[in-house]
Design a protein around this motif. Structure first.
Motif, PDB file in Angstrom:
ATOM      1  N   LYS A  62     -24.920   5.691  -8.197  1.00 39.49           N
ATOM      2  CA  LYS A  62     -24.196   5.998  -6.961  1.00 39.49           C
ATOM      3  C   LYS A  62     -25.179   6.396  -5.864  1.00 39.49           C
ATOM      4  O   LYS A  62     -26.127   7.141  -6.108  1.00 39.49           O
ATOM      5  CB  LYS A  62     -23.193   7.132  -7.182  1.00 39.49           C
ATOM      6  CG  LYS A  62     -22.125   6.817  -8.223  1.00 39.49           C
ATOM      7  CD  LYS A  62     -21.206   8.011  -8.424  1.00 39.49           C
ATOM      8  CE  LYS A  62     -20.163   7.732  -9.489  1.00 39.49           C
ATOM      9  NZ  LYS A  62     -19.284   8.917  -9.712  1.00 39.49           N
ATOM     10  N   SER A  67     -20.800   2.805  -4.734  1.00 38.26           N
ATOM     11  CA  SER A  67     -21.163   2.355  -6.072  1.00 38.26           C
ATOM     12  C   SER A  67     -22.360   1.422  -5.962  1.00 38.26           C
ATOM     13  O   SER A  67     -22.745   1.015  -4.859  1.00 38.26           O
ATOM     14  CB  SER A  67     -19.987   1.627  -6.731  1.00 38.26           C
ATOM     15  OG  SER A  67     -19.824   0.333  -6.161  1.00 38.26           O
ATOM     16  N   ALA A 109     -19.102  -0.659  -3.274  1.00 35.42           N
ATOM     17  CA  ALA A 109     -17.748  -0.171  -3.039  1.00 35.42           C
ATOM     18  C   ALA A 109     -17.792   1.269  -2.533  1.00 35.42           C
ATOM     19  O   ALA A 109     -18.605   2.080  -3.000  1.00 35.42           O
ATOM     20  CB  ALA A 109     -16.917  -0.237  -4.315  1.00 35.42           C
ATOM     21  N   LEU A 131     -16.712   4.706  -2.768  1.00 37.70           N
ATOM     22  CA  LEU A 131     -16.054   5.535  -3.778  1.00 37.70           C
ATOM     23  C   LEU A 131     -15.395   6.755  -3.163  1.00 37.70           C
ATOM     24  O   LEU A 131     -14.330   7.186  -3.604  1.00 37.70           O
ATOM     25  CB  LEU A 131     -17.074   5.963  -4.841  1.00 37.70           C
ATOM     26  CG  LEU A 131     -17.772   4.823  -5.606  1.00 37.70           C
ATOM     27  CD1 LEU A 131     -18.814   5.392  -6.561  1.00 37.70           C
ATOM     28  CD2 LEU A 131     -16.748   3.978  -6.348  1.00 37.70           C
ATOM     29  N   SER A 132     -16.029   7.318  -2.149  1.00 37.63           N
ATOM     30  CA  SER A 132     -15.449   8.488  -1.482  1.00 37.63           C
ATOM     31  C   SER A 132     -16.077   8.651  -0.113  1.00 37.63           C
ATOM     32  O   SER A 132     -17.177   8.143   0.158  1.00 37.63           O
ATOM     33  CB  SER A 132     -15.665   9.765  -2.313  1.00 37.63           C
ATOM     34  OG  SER A 132     -17.042  10.079  -2.399  1.00 37.63           O
ATOM     35  N   LYS A 165     -13.454   4.623   6.676  1.00 32.78           N
ATOM     36  CA  LYS A 165     -13.597   3.999   5.367  1.00 32.78           C
ATOM     37  C   LYS A 165     -13.382   2.493   5.480  1.00 32.78           C
ATOM     38  O   LYS A 165     -14.096   1.705   4.871  1.00 32.78           O
ATOM     39  CB  LYS A 165     -12.607   4.604   4.367  1.00 32.78           C
ATOM     40  CG  LYS A 165     -12.780   4.064   2.956  1.00 32.78           C
ATOM     41  CD  LYS A 165     -11.883   4.786   1.965  1.00 32.78           C
ATOM     42  CE  LYS A 165     -12.096   4.253   0.557  1.00 32.78           C
ATOM     43  NZ  LYS A 165     -11.252   4.951  -0.434  1.00 32.78           N
ATOM     44  N   GLU A 177     -17.747  -5.364  -1.240  1.00 35.39           N
ATOM     45  CA  GLU A 177     -18.074  -5.111  -2.639  1.00 35.39           C
ATOM     46  C   GLU A 177     -18.653  -6.383  -3.264  1.00 35.39           C
ATOM     47  O   GLU A 177     -18.114  -7.471  -3.121  1.00 35.39           O
ATOM     48  CB  GLU A 177     -16.845  -4.657  -3.410  1.00 35.39           C
ATOM     49  CG  GLU A 177     -17.165  -4.259  -4.839  1.00 35.39           C
ATOM     50  CD  GLU A 177     -15.994  -3.610  -5.543  1.00 35.39           C
ATOM     51  OE1 GLU A 177     -16.181  -3.166  -6.692  1.00 35.39           O
ATOM     52  OE2 GLU A 177     -14.902  -3.560  -4.953  1.00 35.39           O
TER      53      GLU A 177
END
Length: 301
Positions: free
Chosen positions: A84, A134, A138, A140-141, A158, A167
């Motif tokens: 990450k 990720s 992607a 993730l948060s 986001k 992704e």
């Protein structure tokens, strides 16, 4: 009697044998495992720019509105753990223009200028967000202050990140390969519009992967009032992803939206968003030179 052999059969035999020989010697296409491999401390300076032209057609006539914004972003890799990557985005200068229903010419570096109806965007200046990606890119948060959330700033950060860095696929892919991804586009009180994205790997050079995208939007899940329709056309884009940071070194997306409304009204919106790397030192030098040219000559010179 001697058997006869036709010229055509000889040519065919030679063609087949040559084809098999070429197939046996042609190496398989190289495949690329697209993964982010970031290093803590990597920095990147970006400008995210957007342009939107809105034309409203109504029985009384046509009204055209223009809006453009440029937002400077300082991005830095602050942590890498278990595949990450954690990025910190600091939002700096904002320039915004608007014509039509309201006229705005705003620059956050100019204390005399005012953002007017774009004040929610101006709230982003000086704010910071933390984004966790990720290894496939992607989101993730995202830990962002209220000014960066869609309800306050008017921008879904986001969503912007997901569009700038699509992704990447699970398996290695060759140049020209395609894969699908899905996301949603918020449409305010009408709900969310589902989007299917076809990604195509165009090149991988010096740690930069170029992906071309074609987007298809489904509007059947929106809560539209009677007599209203929405159609999205020509939604395309590309992204140059820096695999050493997980950031978009360069990206662009554009689309056209047509909204049909009651009483014979129609709204056409053409939107374009870009993300570009910039050199702060070069920008500072250019700004200094521009300001110097604008200064009046001193008396006696």
């Amino acid at each position: 009697m001697k058997p006869t052999v036709s010229i055509s059969s000889i040519v065919f035999s030679l063609f087949v044998s040559t084809a098999f020989a070429q197939e046996a010697t042609t190496p398989p296409a190289q495949k690329h495992l697209l993964r982010i491999s970031a290093s803590v401390g990597t920095e990147q300076h970006l400008v995210q720019a957007s342009e939107m032209t809105t034309t409203v057609e109504q029985p009384q006539g046509k009204v055209e509105m223009l809006q453009s914004t440029s937002l400077w972003i300082d991005a830095k890799v602050v942590a890498v753990d278990g595949g990450k990557t954690t990025l910190r985005h600091t939002y700096g200068r904002l320039k915004a223009k608007m014509t039509g229903m309201a006229n705005v010419d705003y620059d956050s570096n100019d204390p005399e200028s005012r953002p007017g109806p774009l004040s929610r965007l101006a709230d982003m200046v000086g704010e910071t967000a933390t984004v966790v990606l990720s290894e496939r890119g992607a989101v993730l948060s995202m830990d962002a202050p209220e000014a960066l959330e869609g309800g306050s700033s008017g921008i879904d950060m986001k969503q912007m990140m997901m569009q700038a860095v699509p992704e990447m696929p699970e398996e290695p892919v060759a140049i020209g390969a395609t894969w699908l991804s899905e996301t949603t586009a918020p449409m305010g009180r009408f709900g969310d519009m589902k989007c299917k994205i076809t990604n195509k790997l165009v090149s991988v050079e010096k740690g930069i992967a170029r992906l071309d995208q074609k987007m298809e939007f489904a509007t059947d899940g929106l809560n539209l009032p009677g007599g209203m329709t929405i159609e999205v056309r020509d939604a395309v884009g590309y992204s140059l992803i820096d695999l050493s940071s997980g950031m978009a070194a360069d990206s662009e997306s554009s689309m056209t939206m047509v909204m049909g409304m009651p009483q014979g009204m129609k709204m056409n919106m053409a939107m374009k968003t870009t993300m570009k790397r910039v050199d702060p030192a070069a920008e500072a030098a250019a700004t200094k030179q521009t300001e110097a040219k604008g200064k009046p000559a001193e008396a006696g010179k």
